[in-house]
Design a protein around this motif. Structure first.
Motif, short mmCIF file in Angstrom:
data_model
loop_
_atom_site.label_atom_id
_atom_site.label_comp_id
_atom_site.label_asym_id
_atom_site.label_seq_id
_atom_site.Cartn_x
_atom_site.Cartn_y
_atom_site.Cartn_z
N GLU A 26 -48.15 48.01 60.99
CA GLU A 26 -47.50 48.79 61.53
C GLU A 26 -45.78 48.90 61.47
N HIS A 27 -44.98 47.50 61.84
CA HIS A 27 -43.66 47.64 60.95
C HIS A 27 -43.93 47.87 59.37
N LEU A 28 -44.63 47.93 59.18
CA LEU A 28 -44.21 48.06 57.18
C LEU A 28 -43.51 49.18 57.23
N ASN A 29 -43.30 49.62 56.98
CA ASN A 29 -42.45 50.77 56.34
C ASN A 29 -42.81 51.26 54.47
N ILE A 30 -44.34 51.74 54.87
CA ILE A 30 -44.78 52.23 53.78
C ILE A 30 -44.12 53.46 52.25
N ASP A 31 -43.73 53.46 52.06
CA ASP A 31 -43.15 54.48 50.91
C ASP A 31 -44.45 54.65 49.93
N ARG A 32 -45.68 54.40 49.27
CA ARG A 32 -46.52 54.24 48.16
C ARG A 32 -47.28 54.12 48.49
N VAL A 33 -48.43 54.36 47.94
CA VAL A 33 -49.84 53.87 47.56
C VAL A 33 -49.93 54.14 46.76
N SER A 34 -50.68 53.48 45.16
CA SER A 34 -51.02 54.02 44.09
C SER A 34 -52.29 52.83 43.82
N ILE A 35 -53.02 53.89 42.46
CA ILE A 35 -53.86 53.60 42.16
C ILE A 35 -53.99 52.89 40.66
N PHE A 36 -54.46 52.04 40.05
CA PHE A 36 -53.33 51.84 38.84
C PHE A 36 -55.18 51.61 38.45
N SER A 37 -55.24 52.32 36.27
CA SER A 37 -56.91 51.34 35.70
C SER A 37 -56.57 49.80 35.60
N ALA A 38 -57.86 49.31 35.03
CA ALA A 38 -57.16 47.85 34.49
C ALA A 38 -56.70 47.38 33.92
N ILE A 39 -56.01 48.73 33.53
CA ILE A 39 -55.13 48.45 31.74
C ILE A 39 -53.37 48.93 32.18
N GLY A 40 -53.27 49.40 33.54
CA GLY A 40 -52.06 49.89 33.56
C GLY A 40 -51.69 51.56 33.75
N GLN A 41 -53.35 52.72 33.74
CA GLN A 41 -53.12 53.74 34.01
C GLN A 41 -53.00 54.48 35.24
N LYS A 42 -51.38 54.80 35.99
CA LYS A 42 -51.80 54.97 36.54
C LYS A 42 -52.76 56.65 37.21
N VAL A 43 -53.78 55.97 38.54
CA VAL A 43 -54.89 57.71 38.43
C VAL A 43 -54.66 58.14 40.01
N ASN A 44 -53.94 58.30 40.40
CA ASN A 44 -53.63 58.57 42.23
C ASN A 44 -52.27 57.74 42.52
N ASP A 45 -51.88 58.90 43.16
CA ASP A 45 -51.04 58.34 44.82
C ASP A 45 -51.69 59.09 45.94
N TYR A 46 -51.06 58.02 46.91
CA TYR A 46 -51.50 58.62 47.19
C TYR A 46 -50.87 58.62 49.44
N ASP A 47 -51.25 59.84 50.68
CA ASP A 47 -50.08 59.48 51.81
C ASP A 47 -50.98 58.36 52.63
N THR A 48 -51.72 58.57 52.86
CA THR A 48 -52.54 57.92 53.85
C THR A 48 -52.57 55.74 53.37
N LEU A 49 -52.65 55.86 54.53
CA LEU A 49 -52.10 54.38 54.31
C LEU A 49 -53.97 53.60 55.22
N GLN A 50 -54.27 54.19 55.87
CA GLN A 50 -55.27 54.14 56.57
C GLN A 50 -56.67 53.92 55.35
N SER A 51 -57.90 54.58 54.99
CA SER A 51 -58.26 55.12 54.39
C SER A 51 -57.93 55.54 52.78
N ILE A 52 -59.02 55.96 51.72
CA ILE A 52 -58.61 56.49 50.52
C ILE A 52 -60.61 56.47 50.15
N ASN A 53 -60.78 57.25 49.36
CA ASN A 53 -62.15 58.15 49.22
C ASN A 53 -62.07 57.87 46.99
N VAL A 54 -62.75 56.87 47.12
CA VAL A 54 -61.99 55.89 45.61
C VAL A 54 -64.25 56.87 44.39
#
Length: 433
Positions: free
Chosen positions: A379-407
């Protein structure tokens, strides 16, 4: 080479990703002098090995090339290979006791070679040759002459010495090219009765011959994943359009293609430890291998030209084509091989191989994930961004949730979660089922 629209779209995405997250891109390319051929790399990509058509060498970024002796593969057979932690190199050298080329190993710490004998015969000065080494360093595989004109696949271990893997076709030759982490699975080829070289897997000494779905024989196995579940090789039949492929017991042969140029033939030369990432090349046949084009392949991205990809992530390829990838580190971070002008290259991919565990109490689960990927973040960490990338570097999406995401919408394959807190970045891999 003509680049199709899909490749252009991927490359454009890579460039945008690079511009947005250049601080996280660790891509790097080293190119050696002409004639220094790189054939293998350690688990983490920091140590590479190869030959200069005269003897073997070891390369690190800090020390460059260091010649270590041995003999050229083109005459005596074999390839220069290295175990996972970079302490043992397998190759062929002249045994001083009999002046014959033999399967051997080089201890990096003691700088000493040891030769391991033969099956009792030799051909043109070669008695045996080394083609692969297990990641744990316990097993070296290759070829040994059992008559003046025929050879068998062999393996060496400290406990069992040199072992003849034999042939399931009387009078025909075999060879072992690759071995998994603990030596239990070996890949190579078996000559069948009409002389066609067919891909073969030995599991605890029992041979399985590989075929395509139409029962045509697959070409030789050139690489194995560390877990032994995946093998890679090349197409030798027009019915599969001479495509590179990877194979598992459960999936059978999966073609990696199509060829970037009609009529070119492909082969898979390197697999990550879990088989998720593959590298290899397509080339004109017949014709010089160095005039081909290297590729990288993942289930999520498909086949991507390696040179185009390097350029897309900001690499100066110095006018070269990364033509012949010949090895991939087990962690999937580093590709080694040969350029179109005969120079060895070491290409460290962005994101791959980077896992910054500064957040010791961070976790994600389940891994592999099918639908929901959960995060546990202090909880003490100030998270700015959560992102998912493919295996070779392509960004898939950014997320504003820090609990769970639907993949659930992601394709099966390897991905990265990238978490940014101020100037600190944490990267963790996960697999999508």
């Amino acid at each position: 080479m003509k680049i199709n629209a899909l490749s252009i779209n991927r490359i454009s995405t890579f460039i945008i990703t690079l511009l947005m997250y250049s601080s996280n891109c660790n891509a790097q390319l080293n190119i050696l002098d002409i004639g220094f051929i790189l054939t293998d790399v350690s688990d983490d990509g920091t140590i590479a090995v190869g030959h200069n058509n005269a003897e073997h060498f070891i390369w690190t970024e800090a020390n460059g090339v260091n010649l270590i002796g041995g003999v050229e593969p083109s005459f005596y057979g074999g390839q220069t290979r290295i175990n996972g932690d970079g302490t043992i190199i397998a190759g062929t050298r002249i045994n001083p006791s009999n002046s014959l080329g033999e399967l051997s190993s080089y201890d990096v710490d003691t700088q000493a070679w040891t030769s391991y004998g033969s099956l009792g015969f030799s051909s043109q000065g070669s008695a045996s040759s080394a083609w692969g080494i297990s990641s744990d360093g316990s097993t070296i595989v290759g070829l040994g002459w059992f008559s003046s004109g025929s050879a068998h696949a062999i393996k060496w271990t400290a406990d069992g010495g040199l072992e003849d893997l034999g042939s399931t076709v009387p009078g025909q030759s075999t060879r072992a090219n690759a071995v998994n982490n603990d030596g239990s699975v070996i890949g190579g080829w078996q000559d069948n009765s009409d002389g066609i070289r067919q891909g073969a897997i030995w599991t605890n000494g029992v041979q399985t011959l590989l075929t395509h779905s139409n029962n045509n024989p697959a070409a030789e196995v050139g690489t194995l994943s560390d877990d032994g579940l995946w093998a890679g090789g090349g197409g030798q039949s027009p019915t599969n359009e001479f495509q590179a492929w990877k194979w598992s017991q459960s999936s059978g042969i999966i073609n990696i293609g199509p060829s970037p140029v009609s009529g070119w033939r492909g082969t898979t030369t390197g697999l990550s430890s879990d088989g998720e990432i593959a590298v290899g090349y397509y080339r004109q046949w017949p014709g010089p291998a160095a005039f081909g084009r290297g590729f990288i392949h993942t289930e999520s991205e498909g086949l991507v030209d390696l040179t185009d990809y390097a350029i897309s992530v900001g690499i100066d390829v110095q006018g070269a084509i990364l033509a012949l990838p010949l090895g991939l580190s087990d962690d999937g971070s580093t590709v080694v091989g040969v350029t179109n002008n005969g120079r060895g290259f070491i290409f460290r991919l962005p994101l791959l191989g980077v896992e910054d565990n500064v957040f010791d109490d961070f976790s994600l689960y389940p891994n592999p994930a099918k639908d929901i990927l959960n995060f546990q973040i202090p909880e003490h960490l100030n998270i700015d961004r959560v992102s998912i990338f493919s295996a070779i570097g392509q960004k898939v999406n950014d997320y504003d949730t820090l609990q769970s995401i639907n993949v659930s919408s992601l394709s099966t394959g390897l991905y990265f979660v990238r978490i940014q807190s101020g100037k600190t970045v944490w990267i963790k891999r996960f697999s999508k089922l």
